[in-house]
Scaffold this active site. Structure first.
Site, PDB file in Angstrom:
ATOM      1  N   SER A 160       0.852  -1.516  -0.226  1.00 48.57           N
ATOM      2  CA  SER A 160       0.063   0.500  -0.412  1.00 48.57           C
ATOM      3  C   SER A 160       1.317   0.644   0.005  1.00 48.57           C
ATOM      4  O   SER A 160       0.244   2.272  -0.578  1.00 48.57           O
ATOM      5  CB  SER A 160      -0.647   0.303   1.233  1.00 48.57           C
ATOM      6  OG  SER A 160      -2.128  -1.027   1.384  1.00 48.57           O
TER       7      SER A 160
ATOM      8  N   GLY B 153      -4.651  -2.285  -1.024  1.00 47.85           N
ATOM      9  CA  GLY B 153      -3.053  -1.450  -1.656  1.00 47.85           C
ATOM     10  C   GLY B 153      -2.888  -0.206  -2.435  1.00 47.85           C
ATOM     11  O   GLY B 153      -4.132   0.162  -1.460  1.00 47.85           O
TER      12      GLY B 153
ATOM     13  N   GLY C 181      -2.931   3.021  -3.565  1.00 49.54           N
ATOM     14  CA  GLY C 181      -3.465   4.581  -4.518  1.00 49.54           C
ATOM     15  C   GLY C 181      -4.634   4.562  -4.379  1.00 49.54           C
ATOM     16  O   GLY C 181      -5.883   4.374  -3.753  1.00 49.54           O
TER      17      GLY C 181
ATOM     18  N   CYS D  17      -9.465  -1.948   3.468  1.00 50.98           N
ATOM     19  CA  CYS D  17      -8.919  -1.245   3.393  1.00 50.98           C
ATOM     20  C   CYS D  17      -9.614  -0.693   1.724  1.00 50.98           C
ATOM     21  O   CYS D  17      -9.959  -0.153   1.451  1.00 50.98           O
ATOM     22  CB  CYS D  17      -7.151  -1.412   3.455  1.00 50.98           C
ATOM     23  SG  CYS D  17      -6.436   0.413   3.368  1.00 50.98           S
TER      24      CYS D  17
ATOM     25  N   GLN E 174     -12.914   0.297  -0.133  1.00 50.97           N
ATOM     26  CA  GLN E 174     -13.206   1.325  -0.658  1.00 50.97           C
ATOM     27  C   GLN E 174     -13.489   1.171  -2.324  1.00 50.97           C
ATOM     28  O   GLN E 174     -14.716   1.700  -2.836  1.00 50.97           O
ATOM     29  CB  GLN E 174     -12.139   2.005  -1.339  1.00 50.97           C
ATOM     30  CG  GLN E 174     -11.723   3.201   0.522  1.00 50.97           C
ATOM     31  CD  GLN E 174     -10.175   2.988   0.866  1.00 50.97           C
ATOM     32  OE1 GLN E 174      -9.461   3.091  -0.991  1.00 50.97           O
ATOM     33  NE2 GLN E 174      -9.667   4.365   1.294  1.00 50.97           N
TER      34      GLN E 174
ATOM     35  N   ASN F  94      -3.496   2.429   7.496  1.00 49.62           N
ATOM     36  CA  ASN F  94      -2.805   2.929   6.485  1.00 49.62           C
ATOM     37  C   ASN F  94      -3.300   3.490   5.180  1.00 49.62           C
ATOM     38  O   ASN F  94      -4.037   2.085   4.277  1.00 49.62           O
ATOM     39  CB  ASN F  94      -1.603   1.886   6.368  1.00 49.62           C
ATOM     40  CG  ASN F  94      -0.688   2.117   4.718  1.00 49.62           C
ATOM     41  OD1 ASN F  94      -1.051   3.737   4.237  1.00 49.62           O
ATOM     42  ND2 ASN F  94      -0.491   1.010   4.344  1.00 49.62           N
TER      43      ASN F  94
ATOM     44  N   TYR G 112      -7.482   7.547   1.287  1.00 51.86           N
ATOM     45  CA  TYR G 112      -8.964   7.496   0.655  1.00 51.86           C
ATOM     46  C   TYR G 112      -9.624   7.291   1.857  1.00 51.86           C
ATOM     47  O   TYR G 112      -9.510   6.205   2.368  1.00 51.86           O
ATOM     48  CB  TYR G 112      -9.330   7.166  -0.440  1.00 51.86           C
ATOM     49  CG  TYR G 112      -7.823   7.567  -1.774  1.00 51.86           C
ATOM     50  CD1 TYR G 112      -8.858   8.353  -2.510  1.00 51.86           C
ATOM     51  CD2 TYR G 112      -7.051   7.252  -2.141  1.00 51.86           C
ATOM     52  CE1 TYR G 112      -8.012   9.580  -3.764  1.00 51.86           C
ATOM     53  CE2 TYR G 112      -6.041   8.264  -2.584  1.00 51.86           C
ATOM     54  CZ  TYR G 112      -6.851   8.771  -3.690  1.00 51.86           C
ATOM     55  OH  TYR G 112      -5.935   9.433  -4.798  1.00 51.86           O
TER      56      TYR G 112
ATOM     57  N   HIS H  35      -7.102  -2.691   8.832  1.00 59.76           N
ATOM     58  CA  HIS H  35      -6.167  -4.021   8.762  1.00 59.76           C
ATOM     59  C   HIS H  35      -6.534  -4.969  10.058  1.00 59.76           C
ATOM     60  O   HIS H  35      -5.487  -4.741  11.206  1.00 59.76           O
ATOM     61  CB  HIS H  35      -4.449  -3.682   8.590  1.00 59.76           C
ATOM     62  CG  HIS H  35      -4.615  -3.139   7.473  1.00 59.76           C
ATOM     63  ND1 HIS H  35      -4.670  -3.855   6.242  1.00 59.76           N
ATOM     64  CD2 HIS H  35      -4.135  -1.851   7.131  1.00 59.76           C
ATOM     65  CE1 HIS H  35      -4.509  -3.210   5.420  1.00 59.76           C
ATOM     66  NE2 HIS H  35      -4.502  -1.838   5.290  1.00 59.76           N
TER      67      HIS H  35
ATOM     68  N   GLU I 156      -6.181  -7.973  10.056  1.00 66.14           N
ATOM     69  CA  GLU I 156      -4.783  -9.321  10.233  1.00 66.14           C
ATOM     70  C   GLU I 156      -3.455  -8.393  11.234  1.00 66.14           C
ATOM     71  O   GLU I 156      -2.778  -8.773  11.481  1.00 66.14           O
ATOM     72  CB  GLU I 156      -3.980  -9.285   8.795  1.00 66.14           C
ATOM     73  CG  GLU I 156      -3.048  -8.407   8.394  1.00 66.14           C
ATOM     74  CD  GLU I 156      -4.298  -7.262   7.523  1.00 66.14           C
ATOM     75  OE1 GLU I 156      -2.959  -6.399   7.546  1.00 66.14           O
ATOM     76  OE2 GLU I 156      -5.568  -6.744   7.680  1.00 66.14           O
TER      77      GLU I 156
END
Length: 361
Positions: A49, A225, A227, A252, A256, A294, A297, A337, A339
């Protein structure tokens, strides 16, 4: 003997921060962000990410426990740079096999040490995430600013980090088969699914719905991931095609993507959420979880009205949307996250909920 600064970063507003270079000796155009975690620099360095970004570590001492083979989140780190206050090149850790700099040299990652990271983090908080040029200390400011003005940051980062072929990650005692759409998936997500009896088939981010259905999964997972989520339209269309057919879980960027597939909107946060202590309230239980985050957006809560999605979690720092679900379609997602929960069990129940959904309970 006085050591002279040999590197600096020029921000797009003209501000400069000088330091000492470590890692790869090259010039790099980056997006500058900061992370407030007190530990976990290896996981941060290897998290897909962070592709294309230089991370300012606000904890002052980095490198002191080295790099351990079992702690990587991806096989080939794609982060662009790391900016620290003090870099330690003599780690004290019986598990370590390499220093941080050795790994950064191997993968072409630029480092900048000796920086006043508190001041730089405050600058980002006040001005927002920005482009930066890590360059030699002698590069004229105007030359750097011209490069920053004429160079756009890439928008194909998910395609860069996603698998190009189908990969299998079997569980020791398999009960379910999960297809994981790889937008930059972390190893610990795979481990978390394997530990719960899931054979995981990892597929590329632009896989077709027909290809997924041909694998006969019990559930589908959409990963984290890098961007802008609007840049991954094939994954958005994939959710539209699969929802209601299988239990679906997203983390994450996957969160979105799911929101966009239902017609909601996303927007870029001023400086993002990156750290290991973000308080998130579960609106279904009333409990507060301390989460690892992390992302740049977020989902626009005001755009959810007619989507059929329900908000399940909110961030207590800024009230941003942290979780969504649609019971009819057996789909849910979180922005953080689970995990890598600092708890470490605060958020692990989300994987158990995915299992229960596949069991039909």
């Amino acid at each position: 003997m006085t050591r002279h600064y040999d590197k600096k970063i020029i921000l797009e507003d003209g501000t400069e921060f000088y330091g000492y270079g470590f890692g790869a000796d090259r010039e790099r155009m980056v997006e500058v962000v900061f992370n407030t975690s007190m530990a976990g620099y290896q996981e941060i360095l290897s998290d897909p990410s962070y592709t294309g970004q230089a991370v300012v570590m606000t904890y002052p001492l980095i490198g002191n426990y080295g790099m351990c083979p079992d702690d990587y989140e991806t096989g080939v780190p794609t982060i662009s740079g790391m900016i620290v206050r003090e870099y330690n090149d003599e780690p004290s850790n019986f598990r370590a096999t390499d220093t941080l700099e050795q790994v950064m040299l191997k993968y072409g990652i630029v480092g900048l040490a000796g920086v006043d990271t508190r001041q730089l983090a405050r600058h980002i908080r006040e001005k927002g995430t920005c482009k930066g040029l890590i360059t030699g200390a002698g590069t004229p400011n105007l030359v750097g600013l011209a490069q920053l003005k004429t160079t756009a940051l890439p928008t194909d980062m998910v395609a860069r980090v996603s698998t190009r072929e189908i990969r299998e990650f079997p569980a020791q005692a398999p009960k379910f088969h999960v297809v994981a759409v790889d937008c930059g998936i972390k190893h610990n997500i795979l481990r978390s699914l394997n530990a719960r009896g899931c054979n995981v088939t990892v597929v590329p981010w632009d896989v077709t719905a027909e290809a997924v259905e041909a694998l006969h999964p019990d559930g589908v997972f959409f990963s984290n991931g890098p961007g802008n989520p609007e840049d991954v339209s094939p994954a958005i269309e994939l959710v539209r095609s699969l929802r209601g057919k299988y239990p679906i879980f997203g983390i994450c960027l996957g969160h979105q993507i799911i929101a966009l597939s239902y017609g909601a909107k996303t927007y870029k946060l001023k400086f993002g959420h990156r750290g290991g202590n973000h308080p998130v309230k579960n609106l279904l239980t009333g409990k507060v979880e301390i989460t690892s985050q992390n992302h740049s957006y977020a989902v626009d809560g005001e755009s959810l009205g007619d989507t059929g999605l329900t908000v399940t979690h909110i961030n207590l720092l800024d009230n941003t949307v942290e979780g969504l679900k649609c019971e009819k379609d057996r789909i849910f997602s979180v922005q953080y996250h689970p995990e890598s929960a600092p708890g470490p069990q605060d958020s692990a129940y989300l994987f158990d909920e995915f299992i229960a959904m596949m069991e039909g309970t």
